[in-house]
Design a protein around this motif. Structure first.
Motif, short mmCIF file in Angstrom:
data_model
loop_
_atom_site.label_atom_id
_atom_site.label_comp_id
_atom_site.label_asym_id
_atom_site.label_seq_id
_atom_site.Cartn_x
_atom_site.Cartn_y
_atom_site.Cartn_z
N ASP A 116 0.81 -1.22 0.00
CA ASP A 116 0.00 0.00 0.00
C ASP A 116 0.85 1.27 0.00
O ASP A 116 0.37 2.34 -0.40
N ILE A 117 2.09 1.18 0.47
CA ILE A 117 2.92 2.37 0.54
C ILE A 117 4.16 2.29 -0.35
O ILE A 117 4.94 3.22 -0.40
N ALA A 118 4.33 1.17 -1.05
CA ALA A 118 5.55 0.95 -1.82
C ALA A 118 5.75 2.01 -2.91
O ALA A 118 6.85 2.53 -3.08
N TYR A 119 4.70 2.33 -3.64
CA TYR A 119 4.84 3.32 -4.71
C TYR A 119 5.25 4.67 -4.14
O TYR A 119 6.15 5.34 -4.67
N HIS A 120 4.60 5.08 -3.04
CA HIS A 120 4.92 6.37 -2.45
C HIS A 120 6.36 6.41 -1.97
O HIS A 120 7.05 7.42 -2.14
N ALA A 121 6.82 5.32 -1.35
CA ALA A 121 8.19 5.27 -0.84
C ALA A 121 9.19 5.41 -1.99
O ALA A 121 10.18 6.14 -1.89
N THR A 122 8.92 4.71 -3.09
CA THR A 122 9.81 4.80 -4.26
C THR A 122 9.82 6.21 -4.83
O THR A 122 10.88 6.75 -5.16
N ARG A 123 8.65 6.81 -4.94
CA ARG A 123 8.56 8.17 -5.48
C ARG A 123 9.28 9.16 -4.56
O ARG A 123 9.98 10.06 -5.03
N PHE A 124 9.11 8.99 -3.25
CA PHE A 124 9.79 9.86 -2.29
C PHE A 124 11.30 9.80 -2.49
O PHE A 124 11.97 10.83 -2.55
N ASP A 125 11.83 8.59 -2.60
CA ASP A 125 13.28 8.43 -2.77
C ASP A 125 13.76 9.03 -4.09
O ASP A 125 14.85 9.62 -4.15
N GLU A 126 12.96 8.89 -5.13
CA GLU A 126 13.34 9.44 -6.43
C GLU A 126 13.39 10.97 -6.38
O GLU A 126 14.33 11.59 -6.88
N LEU A 165 4.75 15.86 1.30
CA LEU A 165 3.90 15.63 2.47
C LEU A 165 2.56 16.35 2.38
O LEU A 165 1.67 16.11 3.20
N ALA A 166 2.41 17.21 1.37
CA ALA A 166 1.17 17.97 1.25
C ALA A 166 -0.01 17.08 0.86
O ALA A 166 -1.17 17.41 1.12
N ASP A 167 0.28 15.94 0.23
CA ASP A 167 -0.77 15.05 -0.26
C ASP A 167 -1.16 14.04 0.83
O ASP A 167 -0.81 12.87 0.78
N GLY A 214 10.87 20.33 7.07
CA GLY A 214 9.60 20.23 7.78
C GLY A 214 9.15 21.58 8.31
O GLY A 214 9.98 22.46 8.60
N ASP A 215 7.84 21.75 8.41
CA ASP A 215 7.27 22.98 8.95
C ASP A 215 5.90 22.69 9.55
O ASP A 215 5.50 21.53 9.66
N LEU A 216 5.18 23.73 9.93
CA LEU A 216 3.90 23.56 10.59
C LEU A 216 2.85 22.93 9.68
O LEU A 216 1.93 22.26 10.16
N ASP A 217 2.97 23.14 8.38
CA ASP A 217 1.94 22.63 7.47
C ASP A 217 2.11 21.15 7.15
O ASP A 217 1.14 20.50 6.76
N CYS A 218 3.31 20.61 7.31
CA CYS A 218 3.56 19.23 6.90
C CYS A 218 2.69 18.22 7.66
O CYS A 218 2.32 17.18 7.10
N LEU A 219 2.39 18.51 8.92
CA LEU A 219 1.58 17.59 9.73
C LEU A 219 0.27 18.22 10.16
O LEU A 219 -0.36 17.77 11.13
N ASP A 220 -0.18 19.22 9.43
CA ASP A 220 -1.38 19.95 9.83
C ASP A 220 -2.59 19.03 9.96
O ASP A 220 -3.34 19.09 10.95
N LYS A 221 -2.82 18.18 8.98
CA LYS A 221 -3.97 17.27 9.02
C LYS A 221 -3.92 16.39 10.26
O LYS A 221 -4.92 16.20 10.97
N ILE A 222 -2.75 15.85 10.55
CA ILE A 222 -2.61 14.93 11.68
C ILE A 222 -2.81 15.66 13.00
O ILE A 222 -3.40 15.11 13.94
N THR A 229 2.58 9.78 7.87
CA THR A 229 2.00 10.64 6.85
C THR A 229 1.30 9.84 5.75
O THR A 229 0.79 10.43 4.79
N LEU A 230 1.27 8.52 5.88
CA LEU A 230 0.68 7.66 4.85
C LEU A 230 -0.60 6.98 5.31
O LEU A 230 -1.02 5.97 4.76
N ALA A 231 -1.23 7.55 6.33
CA ALA A 231 -2.44 6.93 6.88
C ALA A 231 -3.58 6.90 5.87
O ALA A 231 -4.46 6.04 5.95
N HIS A 232 -3.57 7.83 4.92
CA HIS A 232 -4.61 7.84 3.90
C HIS A 232 -4.39 6.75 2.86
O HIS A 232 -5.26 6.48 2.03
#
Length: 326
Positions: free
Chosen positions: A11-21, A41-43, A92-100, A290-293
């Motif tokens: 479920d998170i493999a694609y995101h992890a690969t994209r993050f690293d790229e 992290l905005a998504d 990182g800043d205040l907006d990165c974890l705003d949803k959480i 940050t991948l709870a969604h």
């Protein structure tokens, strides 16, 4: 002999690969590195409900620090959680974890004060820690204005988990029962250990995903002025009595080079008589909160954080409401 490496959750493999790229592009400036991190992290989607938010400027010995207060809609004063975000002390800043933060505040029925501490390499250790300490002093002087009671917890993820653990270690004796909980999500606990890369999780996931040994070493070089500072900032190397530390929730990711440090710290706290809940989330990598969604496992960790925080909140409020013994 090859290492047996646990598999990353699909479920998170694609995101992890994209993050690293994205984050691994050569030649990025510090400003570009920060911008890309925040974009990734905005998504996270929108929170199901929103807490009441107030943007603040907190005076510190290193100048004003931006912060954001998240409060549940209640007339009663609630406990306060000082929250420090992750990002290797560089991003990182205040907006990165705003949803959480909205979800944590409403779920726990507590106020969360999210701190935008100064980042490296412009500001090296101990600037970020000292700003968090100053925020604690300021918050306790302004409980009425903030709508909180004098019950405090520390929490954070990754680099922020390091700051939360250090805050608990350094101030539990002074705060006493005022400090009732600490929540550490894939915290950084042993900086010299990262350099040595001796633990099994270091070897299994030294190349990532999301976080790798080389990136951690670069963070260390940017944040620390010397080896002595690295040791002083490592909660696993804290030599003072820890028997009075508050109950801890420690969340670790199975596919994280920092995984085994969390297990070691949980054991150290337990040996000091501290109540600890330590959970390793299967198939998860660093920064999985940050991948709870995208992942039920990651969402489950956020639920656990809320559940254990609320449990200790209930205990703390009951204790403060109990009549003093004669």
């Amino acid at each position: 002999m090859s290492l047996e490496i646990p598999a990353l959750d699909p479920d998170i493999a694609y995101h992890a690969t994209r993050f690293d790229e994205v984050m691994g592009k050569p030649g990025l400036t510090t400003a570009q590195f920060r911008e890309l991190y925040c974009q990734l992290l905005a998504d996270q989607g929108e929170p199901l409900a929103r807490a009441v938010t107030t943007d603040l400027a907190i005076p510190t010995r290193h100048g004003e620090m931006a912060a954001r207060l998240y409060s549940p809609a209640t007339a009663a004063a609630v406990p306060l959680v000082l929250y420090m975000h992750g990002g290797g002390f560089m991003v990182g800043d205040l907006d990165c974890l705003d949803k959480i933060m909205h979800e944590f505040s409403l779920g726990t029925e507590m106020a969360f004060l999210s701190l935008d501490y100064a980042l490296a390499p412009e500001h090296t250790y101990p600037v970020a820690l000292e700003q968090c300490e100053d925020a604690l002093v300021w918050a306790l002087k302004n409980v009425d204005a903030l709508g909180v009671c004098a019950r405090v917890a520390f929490a954070g993820d990754s680099a922020g988990g390091n700051l939360a653990a250090l805050m608990a270690q350094r101030h539990h004796a002074l705060l006493g029962d005022t400090l009732f909980w600490q929540g550490l999500i894939n915290p950084v606990l042993d900086f010299p250990g990262v350099t040595a890369a001796q633990k099994l999780s270091h070897r299994q996931f030294g190349a990532g995903p999301i976080l790798n040994i080389d990136v951690m070493k670069s963070f260390n070089q940017a944040y620390f002025p010397d080896e002595e500072a690295m040791i002083a900032a490592s909660p696993l190397r804290f030599s003072d009595d820890m028997s009075g530390l508050p109950p801890a929730f420690i969340a670790a990711a199975q596919c994280d080079p920092l995984r085994d440090d969390s297990a070691e710290y949980a054991a150290l706290l337990r040996s000091a008589g501290v109540l600890v809940t330590h959970k390793v989330y299967p198939g998860m990598c660093h920064n999985f909160m940050t991948l709870a969604h995208r992942s039920k496992v990651a969402a489950g960790m956020l639920d656990d954080f809320v559940r254990f925080a609320k449990l200790e909140r209930t205990k703390a409020l009951a204790k403060s409401a109990a009549p003093a013994s004669r």
